[in-house]
Design a protein around this motif. Structure first.
Motif, short mmCIF file in Angstrom:
data_model
loop_
_atom_site.label_atom_id
_atom_site.label_comp_id
_atom_site.label_asym_id
_atom_site.label_seq_id
_atom_site.Cartn_x
_atom_site.Cartn_y
_atom_site.Cartn_z
N CYS A 30 -9.31 -1.03 8.82
CA CYS A 30 -8.50 -0.55 7.68
C CYS A 30 -7.55 0.54 8.14
CB CYS A 30 -9.40 0.04 6.59
SG CYS A 30 -10.16 -1.17 5.51
N SER B 89 4.36 6.77 -3.23
CA SER B 89 4.96 5.44 -3.06
C SER B 89 6.10 5.23 -4.05
CB SER B 89 3.93 4.34 -3.27
OG SER B 89 2.79 4.59 -2.51
N THR C 49 -7.88 -8.72 1.95
CA THR C 49 -6.75 -8.93 1.05
C THR C 49 -5.47 -8.31 1.61
OG1 THR C 49 -8.34 -8.71 -0.73
CG2 THR C 49 -6.03 -8.72 -1.35
N CYS C 50 -5.55 -7.02 1.95
CA CYS C 50 -4.34 -6.32 2.42
C CYS C 50 -3.86 -6.90 3.74
CB CYS C 50 -4.62 -4.84 2.58
SG CYS C 50 -4.88 -4.01 1.01
N VAL D 58 -1.93 -10.12 3.03
CA VAL D 58 -0.59 -9.84 2.48
C VAL D 58 0.32 -9.28 3.57
CG1 VAL D 58 0.70 -8.50 0.79
CG2 VAL D 58 -1.52 -9.45 0.17
N ALA D 59 -0.21 -8.36 4.37
CA ALA D 59 0.60 -7.74 5.42
C ALA D 59 1.07 -8.79 6.44
CB ALA D 59 -0.19 -6.64 6.13
N ALA E 242 5.80 -1.15 -1.81
CA ALA E 242 4.62 -2.01 -1.83
C ALA E 242 3.74 -1.72 -0.62
CB ALA E 242 5.04 -3.48 -1.83
N THR E 243 4.38 -1.47 0.52
CA THR E 243 3.62 -1.24 1.74
C THR E 243 2.89 0.10 1.70
OG1 THR E 243 5.27 -2.51 2.90
CG2 THR E 243 3.82 -1.16 4.24
N MET F 80 -0.11 -0.38 -0.41
CA MET F 80 -1.13 -1.16 0.29
C MET F 80 -1.84 -0.31 1.34
SD MET F 80 -0.37 -5.03 1.20
CE MET F 80 0.53 -4.88 2.71
N LEU G 59 -4.26 2.02 -0.31
CA LEU G 59 -5.50 1.34 -0.72
C LEU G 59 -6.41 1.16 0.49
CD1 LEU G 59 -6.92 -0.08 -3.06
CD2 LEU G 59 -5.76 -2.18 -2.41
N LEU G 60 -5.81 0.77 1.61
CA LEU G 60 -6.57 0.55 2.84
C LEU G 60 -7.21 1.84 3.35
CD1 LEU G 60 -4.27 -1.82 4.93
CD2 LEU G 60 -6.66 -2.24 4.34
#
Lengths: 256, 363
Positions: free
Chosen positions: B91, B165, B233-234, B237-238, B268-269, B272, B275-276
């Motif tokens: 992560c 963000s 998930t991340c 998407v990445a 968005a990044t 993300m 969250l990670l």
């Protein structure tokens, strides 16, 4: 055939007018230079064409595709490519990877054989082939500028916008980069519009000169018709214009 | 033909080959490290035993390879810790890469957007203002409701990250502004935490300090599962966006000219990456340096193409954190050191070495 049409474009930064009723055309295979003093609006005009800045009035068309302002990002990226005045080599990309970034509008999640072919072909044409696996941070100024142009051409654009393509280059590389630009504009049938500080180089390598002062076009025409008066009006510098053996004007600035 | 590049078509293929080899090497290293980490501890288990146990857990055929009681110790205590090290490290590695790329700044780390300070504040709120009640158990503090602390830490760090963000969406906000905003949030939340500490009892403060240390031993199976779900998930998407990140390594104007919606991708990044970071931090506390170091090592190994850089960063982060935790458990055994201390002790020399080798070029 006209590819890029700028019609009556006006742009303001807040209340400051940066472009006023700018109208110009660039044809297929043609190299057009915008000259003018610092702050005349050269870069602003390029950014309006790129839709990075939204003009307050007027319209920018790519023939026969239509209005740039109404295009999707990817659609526009397939038509217009751009190299900025200053761009630092970012991240440890190899030259080949860096040039492949120009395929962004065409790729999905990975590069196809076609993407690789286009990139390699352009590296070859720009004489960068042997540098393909070199890190971009290791390139000389001239090689780096060519890599920028290679990336732009890998986009397969109809319109090429170059902001000061000879910035920070020595005489040899100024000449070789401009020669490449002229040659490639012809062979790739690209309409090239570039902002230039060096008036003599602009004259030598352009099919048409557009002079911009305080956001307005003060001259638009063949480079051979540039006069000392125009230079005086544009840059507020006294100059003598002589002709070289080919009849191309050479501008020699004089002290005020 | 010449120039040491081989045939042109071969050039790209050789680049790809090198990268796949680096990925495979890292994956092997991580697997070996996982088995080693499972085998060390007070209850003895050999390397081969740990390997057979892992194989048995993945593919449960036949009888368990080790005694039942040893198996219980390993599966219930050691395995979650080891797996938490792997997913947390991954992560942090991915978050670090995403942040450095989105902000186009090699100094960015998962904590640049203020995640650690705000998580600590959330935890402090829970511990000191009573959302979590502090008890005393053996050598360690535990909370009668540890998930109150976890939830608080997560909510506050995401709140802070969301603000930073969202800033990126505003016109004229450059990556530099975003970084400064993140740093100022860190100061704000640190000050708020200090204020809470001022009113806390010494026991509460001790619990908070212990929480902030960062310790994989806190992790249970649920924590591992939640963190792994966020990671998968991340990461997916990445990976889908990796071409956008490649273009984002160029100037904003150029990325725009390549058809990338720079502001949207950046915001968005950041979200993300937050969250990670926030998820594992909420469970195990603040563990520094992995998120800064892993992307640099990964870039050193495979270069800047995010299709390779993102998985490499994940593996590098996992290897670094698990390696540090394994050392933390062994060097002063039976005393277990906080892993965050070890990541810095091991990481800083490695980082400096990389930087000096690279010269002035951070990337």
């Amino acid at each position: 055939m006209v590819i890029l049409r700028v019609r009556g474009v006006t742009f303001r930064y807040g209340s400051v007018e940066a472009l006023r009723d700018v109208t110009l055309e660039v044809r297929e295979g043609e190299v057009v230079s915008i000259i003018g003093p610092n702050g005349a609006g050269k870069t602003t005009l390029l950014k309006c064409i790129l839709n990075l800045l939204k003009p307050a009035g007027g319209v920018i068309l790519i023939e026969p595709h239509g209005n740039v302002a109404k295009m999707w990002g990817v659609e526009r990226a397939k038509l217009i490519a751009y190299t900025p005045q200053v761009e630092a080599p970012a991240a440890p990309f190899t030259v080949l990877e860096f040039v492949l970034l120009g395929r962004k509008p065409y790729v999905g999640r990975t590069y196809s054989r076609e993407d690789l072919r286009v990139a390699e072909e352009i590296l070859e044409e720009l004489g960068l082939r042997d540098l393909a696996l070199r890190r971009v941070s290791e390139l000389s100024g001239g090689e780096w500028r060519k890599a920028l142009i290679a990336r732009a051409l890998t986009q397969k654009p109809k319109v090429l916008l170059l902001d000061e393509p000879t910035n920070h280059l020595d005489l040899k590389h100024q000449v070789s980069v401009l020669e490449l630009i002229k040659k490639l504009s012809r062979t790739k049938k690209v309409a090239t519009l570039m902002a230039m500080h060096d008036v003599n180089l602009a004259i030598r390598y352009s099919d048409k000169i557009i002079a911009l002062k305080k956001g307005r076009i003060t001259y638009c025409g063949h480079p051979n018709n540039i006069t000392a008066n125009l230079i005086k009006e544009l840059y507020e510098v006294n100059a003598e214009v002589i002709k070289d053996s080919n009849g191309v004007p050479v501008i020699i600035p004089k002290t005020a | 033909m010449s120039g040491g590049c081989g045939r042109r078509e071969g050039a790209y293929a050789s680049l790809t080959k090198r990268r796949v080899a680096a990925l495979a090497g890292l994956a092997t290293l991580l697997t070996l490290l996982t088995i080693t980490s499972l085998s060390v501890g007070t209850a003895t288990l050999t390397f081969a035993g740990a390997a057979r146990l892992l194989a048995h857990l993945i593919l449960p055929v036949g009888a368990p390879p080790i005694p039942q009681d040893l198996m219980r110790i390993v599966v219930e205590l050691r395995l979650p810790r080891v797996l938490m090290g792997v997913v947390t490290g991954a992560c942090f590695g991915v978050a670090g890469t995403l942040l450095q790329s989105a902000l186009r700044n090699p100094l960015a780390s998962p904590y640049t957007v203020g995640v650690s300070a705000s998580a600590a504040f959330g935890a402090a709120l829970a511990i000191i203002l009573g959302a979590g009640v502090v008890g005393w158990f053996g050598e360690y503090f535990i909370y009668t409701n540890p998930y109150a602390v976890v939830a608080n830490a997560f909510v506050f760090s995401m709140l802070c990250a969301a603000m930073v963000s969202a800033l990126a969406l505003i016109k004229g906000v450059t990556p530099g502004v975003t970084i400064l905003a993140g740093i100022s949030m860190t100061y704000l939340f640190s000050a708020a935490t200090s204020l809470l500490q001022y009113f806390g009892t010494s026991q509460q403060i001790a619990a908070l300090v212990f929480w902030m240390f960062g310790d994989l031993g806190k992790a249970g199976w649920l924590d591992v599962e939640v963190t792994a779900a966020v990671l998968v998930t991340c990461f997916t998407v990445a990976m889908l966006m990796s071409m956008d990140y490649n273009a984002l390594m160029l100037e904003d104007d150029v990325a725009h000219s390549l058809g990338v919606n720079v502001k949207r991708v950046r915001a968005a990044t950041l979200a993300m990456a937050s969250l990670l970071t926030a998820t594992p931090v909420a469970f195990v506390g603040v563990i520094g340096f992995v998120g800064l170091l892993a992307p640099h090592i990964a870039r050193f190994l495979v270069g800047a193409d995010h299709r390779y850089l993102i998985p490499t960063s994940a593996l590098t982060g996992a290897t670094l954190l698990l390696g540090a935790d394994t050392l933390a458990r062994t060097i002063l055994s039976p005393l277990i050191l906080p892993v965050g201390v070890l990541t810095a002790f091991m990481g800083v020399p490695l980082f400096l070495h990389l930087l000096l080798k690279r010269g002035a070029k951070f990337w």
